[in-house]
Design an enzyme around this catalytic site. Sequence first.
Site, short mmCIF file in Angstrom:
data_model
loop_
_atom_site.label_atom_id
_atom_site.label_comp_id
_atom_site.label_asym_id
_atom_site.label_seq_id
_atom_site.Cartn_x
_atom_site.Cartn_y
_atom_site.Cartn_z
N ASP A 349 0.88 -1.32 -0.08
CA ASP A 349 -0.09 -0.04 0.21
C ASP A 349 0.91 1.25 0.15
OD1 ASP A 349 -2.33 1.49 0.09
OD2 ASP A 349 -2.56 1.52 2.37
N GLU A 352 2.41 4.37 -4.32
CA GLU A 352 2.74 5.51 -5.27
C GLU A 352 4.14 6.21 -5.55
OE1 GLU A 352 0.31 5.59 -3.13
OE2 GLU A 352 -1.11 4.20 -4.45
N ASP A 428 -9.09 3.75 -2.26
CA ASP A 428 -10.12 4.10 -1.42
C ASP A 428 -11.41 4.66 -1.90
OD1 ASP A 428 -8.25 3.30 0.54
OD2 ASP A 428 -7.55 5.48 0.78
C1 GLC Z 1 -4.70 3.38 2.60
C2 GLC Z 1 -5.33 2.29 2.14
C3 GLC Z 1 -6.26 1.57 2.63
C4 GLC Z 1 -5.97 1.15 4.14
C5 GLC Z 1 -5.32 2.57 4.84
C6 GLC Z 1 -4.47 2.15 6.09
O1 GLC Z 1 -5.49 4.31 2.87
O2 GLC Z 1 -5.75 2.55 0.62
O3 GLC Z 1 -6.88 0.63 2.20
O4 GLC Z 1 -6.87 0.61 4.98
O5 GLC Z 1 -4.35 3.26 3.93
O6 GLC Z 1 -3.35 1.47 6.01
#
Ligand code: GLC
Length: 627
Positions: A349, A352, A428
């Site tokens: 995650d 980017e 998200d």
């Molecule tokens: C980001 C991710 C989401 C995750 C959050 C906390 O917003 O896109 O899926 O739950 O971070 O890690």
Amino acid sequence: MARGREFSALPSFAVEKQQWPGVGVTLALSESAVELRTTAGSLRMDNATGRWVLRDARARVVFEAAACGFEGPRPRLALVLRDGESIHGLGEMTGPLDRRGLVREFWNIDVLGHASCLHSGLRSSYVSIPFALNLHRGRAAGLFWDNPARQVWDMGHASPDRWSLRADSGEMDLYLFTGPRVPEIVERFTELTGRTPLPPRWALGYHQCRFGYTSRAEVERVAAEMRRRRFPCDALWLDIDHMDGHRVFTFGKRFPRPREMLAKLRRAGFRVVAIANPGVKNDPKFAVLRRGRALDAFVKDAGGRRDFVGKVWPGRSRFPDFLDVRVRRWWAREQAKFMRAGLDGIWCDMNEPALFDTPGKTLPGDCVHRPAEKTTATHAAVHNLYGQAMAAAAREGALLAKPRERPFVLTRAGYAGIQRHAAVWTGDNSSTWEHLAASVPALLNLGLSGVAFCGTDVGGFLDSPTPELFARWMQLGALMPFFRNHSNKDSRPQEPWEFGPEVERICRDAIRLRYRLRPYLEQCFTEAHERGWPVMRPLLFHFQDDAVAAACNDQFLLGAHLLVAPVLAPGVASRSVYLPRGRWRDVWSWRAFRGGRHILAPAPLDRVPLFVREGAGKSVAIRKLRV
Ligand code: GLC
């Protein structure tokens, strides 16, 4: 095409197949033009203007460039758009399946750092795949521009018949696909950029996630409830709360004895996937940081000598330079050590990468990477590769930890070819009907861009769904390639029993339907692996000559045989469904319909309209679906 006499030393992170069989080319040179001819078609370029025309084997125009060249360091190209030409693919996008009339900016962003939520006016997203599949009068063509710097494509927005493409820097590394069949183009594009490896079987099941399950006890409670209520479920997910102060590859105090916890979950039939963010906490006592520094593994600031430090979940952090193969190997080792506690997959995650405190909410453009030995690149020139390179390291790490199992990696960011390394989810979204509906074209365009294994957060991430919205999302999710329920910290609990007994039953049925379909899904994934075909396909994939099918944003084909018409609006008891030519059977009533027309299909809350194409009878999985 490059500016000056030399090509850049930056290796392509998109292209997998480097060696292609030779083709016979005839070269015709005249004073005014160069023409290349093969059995597949011809390319003629005007010497003075750089304008070119690509024709297929029957001399029909495929692409026509009105301009091509450099503006200072910026490569640019303008193509002619014809009446009725539509544009698809482009990786991860919000909005409709046809992108004509819009602007796409290929620059990976953490959407929430830039906008209050995903919406159809967004030009950028988490994943950038500068690949387009155009359809004109039933004939398709493809274009891929391999350049990981910022690219902006205006597809008939400023001027309706012009498609202008430009990049901030780099070269004009163009791949053109003459088509004319859609499946052929996707097959060829994925031959070039690689195909989705077969996922582990469990990864095709139902996944339960949340930001966040904050303790071991909470995870175990969800697991127990899943079993007590007889929900098929293959995987539970750990978001950032499992960590010790958001230090990557650690378990904090609220997750004591992780090995024991993971073994216990495994005995109850759950695989566990944990999140890993690229930012390494800048804590001199943190072992991962120390080992990374010893290897000189982190992205450098503008001067090129000091590690860049910026803020993200762990606070001040350094960022591994995943573009460097040595760093990927190191990260893989760190991750493998962590996974040996009993984890089955990794969720990449914020790759980017997303930062909290820089003006662009990512690494500054003048930071320095080392993509190959003795080669440096500014971050701006390679930005879109960061997530891809992290996902590559994560896959390597999963393989190191479990060499005999198929690895599972999910990623938020990526570039062309990301499907070789990881499944993709669309980030998200929100618990709204609009975002439920937007899931369909978003996943279809991702599929056309080579990413067969993809999904959206089921139920919506931000905010909280109504029971009806949740039920409809679970029904759609059960038929998406990747099926994970995920929600945010301040959303109401979103496990499938949280919405009352009726919705609980509907969700259980939806999940069970997926499990009954799993053998068929496995066939679809085999097709993705062998031919690069999407699992979830727009109707135009198999019916490109049919204009109604080609314009369809709210239905899809799961593999070649199953047509899904999900309910995407509240209060619906039936919906109109377009059946393309051929004969179709309603899976629930087994009534047969002649295609090439719209029908009205019953769609009460416990049913998603589903049709099987005649001739699919050979597929055991489909026959079993009959109720
Ligand atoms: C980001 C991710 C989401 C995750 C959050 C906390 O917003 O896109 O899926 O739950 O971070 O890690």
